[in-house]
Design a protein around this motif. Structure first.
Motif, PDB file in Angstrom:
ATOM      1  N   ASP A 187     -11.612 115.044 -25.258  1.00 28.62           N
ATOM      2  CA  ASP A 187     -12.837 115.057 -26.252  1.00 28.62           C
ATOM      3  C   ASP A 187     -13.490 116.010 -26.009  1.00 28.62           C
ATOM      4  N   ARG A 188     -14.347 116.474 -24.569  1.00 28.24           N
ATOM      5  CA  ARG A 188     -15.119 116.714 -24.199  1.00 28.24           C
ATOM      6  C   ARG A 188     -14.720 118.251 -23.914  1.00 28.24           C
ATOM      7  N   PHE A 189     -13.672 118.221 -22.700  1.00 25.55           N
ATOM      8  CA  PHE A 189     -13.440 119.527 -22.231  1.00 25.55           C
ATOM      9  C   PHE A 189     -12.417 120.581 -22.563  1.00 25.55           C
ATOM     10  N   GLY A 190     -11.645 119.071 -23.528  1.00 25.98           N
ATOM     11  CA  GLY A 190     -10.538 120.044 -23.877  1.00 25.98           C
ATOM     12  C   GLY A 190      -9.004 119.091 -23.257  1.00 25.98           C
ATOM     13  N   ILE A 191      -7.711 119.514 -24.270  1.00 24.20           N
ATOM     14  CA  ILE A 191      -5.852 119.008 -23.208  1.00 24.20           C
ATOM     15  C   ILE A 191      -6.096 119.296 -22.526  1.00 24.20           C
ATOM     16  N   ARG A 192      -6.580 121.202 -22.490  1.00 23.95           N
ATOM     17  CA  ARG A 192      -5.443 122.304 -22.018  1.00 23.95           C
ATOM     18  C   ARG A 192      -5.638 121.709 -20.455  1.00 23.95           C
ATOM     19  N   ARG A 193      -6.633 122.055 -19.936  1.00 21.74           N
ATOM     20  CA  ARG A 193      -7.892 122.100 -18.792  1.00 21.74           C
ATOM     21  C   ARG A 193      -7.751 120.727 -17.870  1.00 21.74           C
ATOM     22  N   VAL A 194      -7.332 119.374 -19.075  1.00 21.83           N
ATOM     23  CA  VAL A 194      -7.396 118.239 -18.558  1.00 21.83           C
ATOM     24  C   VAL A 194      -6.034 117.651 -17.931  1.00 21.83           C
ATOM     25  N   VAL A 195      -5.116 118.356 -18.756  1.00 22.95           N
ATOM     26  CA  VAL A 195      -3.457 118.038 -18.769  1.00 22.95           C
ATOM     27  C   VAL A 195      -3.630 119.223 -17.036  1.00 22.95           C
ATOM     28  N   CYS A 196      -3.948 120.259 -16.600  1.00 18.94           N
ATOM     29  CA  CYS A 196      -3.444 121.685 -15.878  1.00 18.94           C
ATOM     30  C   CYS A 196      -3.918 120.797 -14.870  1.00 18.94           C
ATOM     31  N   ALA A 197      -5.169 120.254 -15.170  1.00 20.96           N
ATOM     32  CA  ALA A 197      -5.620 119.483 -13.746  1.00 20.96           C
ATOM     33  C   ALA A 197      -4.266 118.384 -13.271  1.00 20.96           C
ATOM     34  N   ALA A 198      -4.416 117.731 -14.371  1.00 22.60           N
ATOM     35  CA  ALA A 198      -3.587 116.519 -13.693  1.00 22.60           C
ATOM     36  C   ALA A 198      -2.585 116.357 -12.867  1.00 22.60           C
ATOM     37  N   LEU A 199      -1.644 117.348 -13.781  1.00 21.86           N
ATOM     38  CA  LEU A 199      -0.157 118.278 -13.494  1.00 21.86           C
ATOM     39  C   LEU A 199      -0.959 118.674 -11.283  1.00 21.86           C
ATOM     40  N   VAL A 200      -1.130 119.697 -11.637  1.00 22.87           N
ATOM     41  CA  VAL A 200      -1.791 119.923 -10.130  1.00 22.87           C
ATOM     42  C   VAL A 200      -1.774 118.504  -9.312  1.00 22.87           C
ATOM     43  N   LEU A 201      -2.926 117.541  -9.779  1.00 19.02           N
ATOM     44  CA  LEU A 201      -2.961 116.279  -8.512  1.00 19.02           C
ATOM     45  C   LEU A 201      -1.634 115.840  -8.616  1.00 19.02           C
ATOM     46  N   VAL A 202      -0.701 116.008  -9.224  1.00 22.38           N
ATOM     47  CA  VAL A 202       0.721 115.207  -8.966  1.00 22.38           C
ATOM     48  C   VAL A 202       1.267 115.805  -8.266  1.00 22.38           C
ATOM     49  N   ALA A 203       0.756 117.054  -8.526  1.00 24.73           N
ATOM     50  CA  ALA A 203       1.851 118.119  -7.048  1.00 24.73           C
ATOM     51  C   ALA A 203       1.617 117.575  -5.780  1.00 24.73           C
ATOM     52  N   LEU A 204      -0.149 117.912  -5.598  1.00 21.98           N
ATOM     53  CA  LEU A 204      -0.752 117.710  -4.489  1.00 21.98           C
ATOM     54  C   LEU A 204      -0.270 116.427  -3.420  1.00 21.98           C
ATOM     55  N   GLY A 205      -0.345 115.363  -4.943  1.00 25.24           N
ATOM     56  CA  GLY A 205       0.128 114.181  -4.557  1.00 25.24           C
ATOM     57  C   GLY A 205       1.399 113.687  -3.227  1.00 25.24           C
ATOM     58  N   SER A 206       2.618 114.709  -4.689  1.00 26.76           N
ATOM     59  CA  SER A 206       3.486 114.478  -4.123  1.00 26.76           C
ATOM     60  C   SER A 206       4.322 115.497  -3.224  1.00 26.76           C
ATOM     61  N   GLY A 207       4.015 115.851  -2.603  1.00 25.78           N
ATOM     62  CA  GLY A 207       3.918 117.237  -1.957  1.00 25.78           C
ATOM     63  C   GLY A 207       3.422 116.963  -0.248  1.00 25.78           C
ATOM     64  N   LEU A 208       2.169 116.044  -0.412  1.00 24.09           N
ATOM     65  CA  LEU A 208       1.701 115.685   1.169  1.00 24.09           C
ATOM     66  C   LEU A 208       2.263 114.647   1.761  1.00 24.09           C
TER      67      LEU A 208
ATOM     68  N   ALA B  20       6.632 119.700 -11.389  1.00 25.43           N
ATOM     69  CA  ALA B  20       5.097 119.633 -11.866  1.00 25.43           C
ATOM     70  C   ALA B  20       4.492 120.957 -12.295  1.00 25.43           C
ATOM     71  N   LEU B  21       4.168 121.520 -10.569  1.00 26.72           N
ATOM     72  CA  LEU B  21       3.269 122.729 -10.588  1.00 26.72           C
ATOM     73  C   LEU B  21       4.243 123.913 -11.365  1.00 26.72           C
ATOM     74  N   ALA B  22       5.366 123.486 -12.096  1.00 28.17           N
ATOM     75  CA  ALA B  22       6.120 124.954 -13.670  1.00 28.17           C
ATOM     76  C   ALA B  22       5.263 124.807 -14.611  1.00 28.17           C
ATOM     77  N   VAL B  23       4.804 122.998 -14.650  1.00 25.96           N
ATOM     78  CA  VAL B  23       4.491 122.888 -16.322  1.00 25.96           C
ATOM     79  C   VAL B  23       3.331 123.358 -16.460  1.00 25.96           C
ATOM     80  N   VAL B  24       2.614 123.916 -15.140  1.00 30.39           N
ATOM     81  CA  VAL B  24       1.019 124.189 -15.434  1.00 30.39           C
ATOM     82  C   VAL B  24       1.073 125.196 -16.612  1.00 30.39           C
ATOM     83  N   PRO B  25       1.494 126.695 -16.221  1.00 28.81           N
ATOM     84  CA  PRO B  25       1.480 127.773 -17.009  1.00 28.81           C
ATOM     85  C   PRO B  25       1.318 127.888 -18.520  1.00 28.81           C
ATOM     86  N   LEU B  26       2.944 126.819 -18.171  1.00 25.04           N
ATOM     87  CA  LEU B  26       3.101 126.045 -19.987  1.00 25.04           C
ATOM     88  C   LEU B  26       2.481 125.913 -20.545  1.00 25.04           C
ATOM     89  N   VAL B  27       1.493 125.402 -20.451  1.00 22.36           N
ATOM     90  CA  VAL B  27       0.510 124.104 -20.723  1.00 22.36           C
ATOM     91  C   VAL B  27      -0.906 124.740 -21.260  1.00 22.36           C
TER      92      VAL B  27
END
Length: 430
Positions: A71-92, A176-183
Motif C-alpha cells: 500500500d505504501r510503496f506499490g506492489i511492483r517494487r515489493v514483489v521485485c525485491a522479494a524475488l531477488v531475495l528468494v534468488a539470493l537466499g537460494s543461490g548462496l 525467481a530472477l527470470a520472473v523479475v522483468p515480467l513483474v
C-alpha cells in the motif's frame, strides 16, 4: 467511447500468478533436500527442520508488513525485491558449510522473500482489482503456489538425484530472477491508474494516501486482536499451516523414504498433490462466492483430519492405490481453506482485510514452523513419524470446530483503520 474486451485486472492476475509460481520453487525444496543435506553434512533432521521452521515463520510474519508495504510503496517494487531475495537466499546455499548458514539462507533470506509474496499478496491484488469473481480469482492465485510445487518438485528431485542438491538450488534462484522483468513490466498497482474501475465495479476510485507501513500493520493487529473472530480464524489457520506446509510439505518425502519408497517417487506424489491442489483451490474460490464460508472451512478441516488419521497405514515401498486416493483427496483440500478465510477477513475487517489476513496467515506459518520442527524431533527420538500424523489429524478436527464457532458479521466491519485519506472518486462511464 473506449471498450475493453479484456479488463486489465485479468492481466494483473496473470502476472501475479506467474510471480507466485516463481517464488514457490524454493518452498518445494525442503522435502527433497532433507536427506541429501543430512548425508553430506551430518546435521540431524531436527537441525535442518529448524531452518525450515525459521523460513516458515518469517514467511508468515512478513506477510502483514508486506501487505502494508504494498500500500505504501506499490506492489511492483515489493514483489521485485522479494524475488531477488528468494534468488539470493537460494543461490548462496551452494557455498554454505555450517548449519547457521543454512538458517540464514533458507530461513531468513528466502523466508523474507517468499513471505512478501505470501497469501496477503493475493488478498491485496484481489481486493484492489476485483469486485466480481473475487473468490474465484483468490482461488486461482492461491493455486499459484501449488503450480510452483507441481513445476519444480519432480524436476528438483531428479536434479538432486543426478546432479546434487546445489544444482537444484541454483535452478530455483534462476527461476525467481527470470520472473523479475515480467513483474516490473506488467504488474499494475490500481485500476484507477488506467482510468478504470475494478472488475465488476461501476466507479473509478482513486487509491488511498497511506501512512507508515509498520504502523498500519501493527494497528490492524491491535484492532483485530480485540475480536473473537480474529482468534478463531487465526487458530484454525495455524492448524492449517501445521498440517500442510509444516508436516506434509516438509516431511512427507522423508516419511515415505522411511518405508522404502524412492525419494523421486515420493516427490512425484507431492507433485500430484500440486495438480489436485490447483483444482481444489479454484473450486473452493468458486464455492466461496456462493456458499457460507464458515461451513466450507468446517468441512475442509474435518475431512483433512480424517485423512491424516489413516495416512500412517498407507505408507509402503511403492505407491499403492490407497496412497493415490489419499494424494488426490489431500490435494483437493490442501489450500481450499484460503478463499473462505480471505472472504471472512474481508467481511469482518473491511478495508483492513488484506492486512488482517496477513496476520492470520502469520498464525498459519507459526503453526507450520512448529510442526516442521516437532515432526523432525519426533522422527529423531522415536524413529517414526506416525505420532505426528495422528496429532495433526486430531488438531484438524479441532480446527473444524473453531470454524463452526464463527458467526456472521452484523452491519459494519469491526475494523476500519483511519490510516488512509481517500481522494475524490468519480464515475466511469466506459
Amino acid at each position: 467511447m473506449i471498450r475493453h474486451r479484456l479488463h486489465p485486472a485479468w492481466l494483473v492476475a496473470g502476472v501475479a500468478f506467474v510471480a507466485l509460481v516463481g517464488a514457490a520453487g524454493f518452498r518445494a525444496t525442503p522435502g527433497v533436500l532433507l536427506h541429501p543435506l543430512h548425508a553430506e553434512f551430518g546435521w540431524p533432521l531436527a537441525t535442518i527442520s529448524a531452518a525450515v521452521s525459521v523460513n516458515l515463520l518469517l514467511y508468515g510474519l512478513t506477510a502483514p508488513f508486506a501487505a502494508a508495504l504494498m500500500d505504501r510503496f506499490g506492489i511492483r517494487r515489493v514483489v521485485c525485491a522479494a524475488l531477488v531475495l528468494v534468488a539470493l537466499g537460494s543461490g548462496l546455499t551452494v557455498w554454505m558449510r555450517a548449519s547457521w548458514q543454512l538458517i540464514l539462507c533458507w530461513g531468513v533470506l528466502v523466508g523474507l522473500g517468499t513471505g512478501s509474496m505470501a497469501l496477503a499478496f493475493v488478498a491485496t491484488v484481489t481486493g484492489r482489482w476485483f469486485v466480481r469473481r473475487r473468490g474465484l480469482v483468490t482461488g486461482v492465485l492461491t493455486a499459484g503456489g501449488a503450480a510452483g510445487q507441481l513445476v519444480f518438485l519432480p524436476l528438483l528431485a531428479v536434479l538432486v538425484r543426478d546432479h546434487g542438491w546445489r544444482v537444484a538450488a541454483l535452478v530455483v534462484a534462476g527461476a525467481a530472477l527470470a520472473v523479475v522483468p515480467l513483474v516490473g513490466w506488467l504488474l499494475r498497482e490500481y485500476p484507477a491508474d488506467l482510468g478504470l474501475p475494478a472488475y465488476g465495479a461501476t466507479e473509478v476510485v482513486r487509491p488511498p494516501v497511506t501512512g507508515g507501513a509498520a504502523a498500519r500493520a501493527v494497528g490492524a493487529l491491535a484492532a483485530a486482536a480485540r475480536t473473537r473472530q480474529f482468534w478463531l480464524l487465526a487458530g484454525g489457520f495455524a492448524i492449517c499451516g501445521a498440517t500442510t506446509n509444516g508436516l506434509v510439505g516438509t516431511h512427507f518425502v522423508p516419511a515415505a523414504h522411511d518405508h522404502g519408497m524412492a525419494e523421486t517417487t515420493a516427490a512425484g506424489l507431492l507433485a500430484l498433490v500440486g495438480i489436485f491442489d490447483i483444482a481444489g483451490s479454484v473450486a473452493s474460490g468458486w464455492l466461496t462466492d456462493r456458499v457460507d464460508a464458515r461451513l466450507l472451512l468446517g468441512a475442509y478441516y474435518a475431512l483433512r483430519g480424517a485423512s491424516l488419521l489413516v495416512l500412517p497405514s498407507l505408507f509402503a515401498g511403492t505407491a499403492r492405490p490407497s496412497m493415490l486416493v489419499f494424494i488426490v483427496f489431500y490435494g483437493l483440500d490442501w489450500v481450499a481453506t484460503v478463499p473462505p478465510t480471505v472472504a471472512l477477513c474481508r467481511e469482518w475487517f473491511g478495508e483492513s482485510g488484506a492486512v488482517v489476513f496477513g496476520w492470520v496467515f502469520a498464525a498459519h506459518q507459526f503453526g507450520a514452523a512448529l510442526a516442521a520442527t516437532a515432526a523432525g524431533l519426533v522422527r529423531d527420538r522415536l524413529g517414526d513419524y506416525a505420532p505426528a500424523w495422528y496429532v495433526a489429524g486430531a488438531l484438524s478436527i479441532g480446527a473444524a470446530g473453531l470454524s463452526l464457532l464463527l458467526r456472521r458479521r452484523a452491519v459494519q466491519p469491526v475494523v476500519v483503520l483511519p490510516v488512509a485519506v481517500p481522494r475524490r472518486a468519480w464515475s466511469y462511464r466506459g
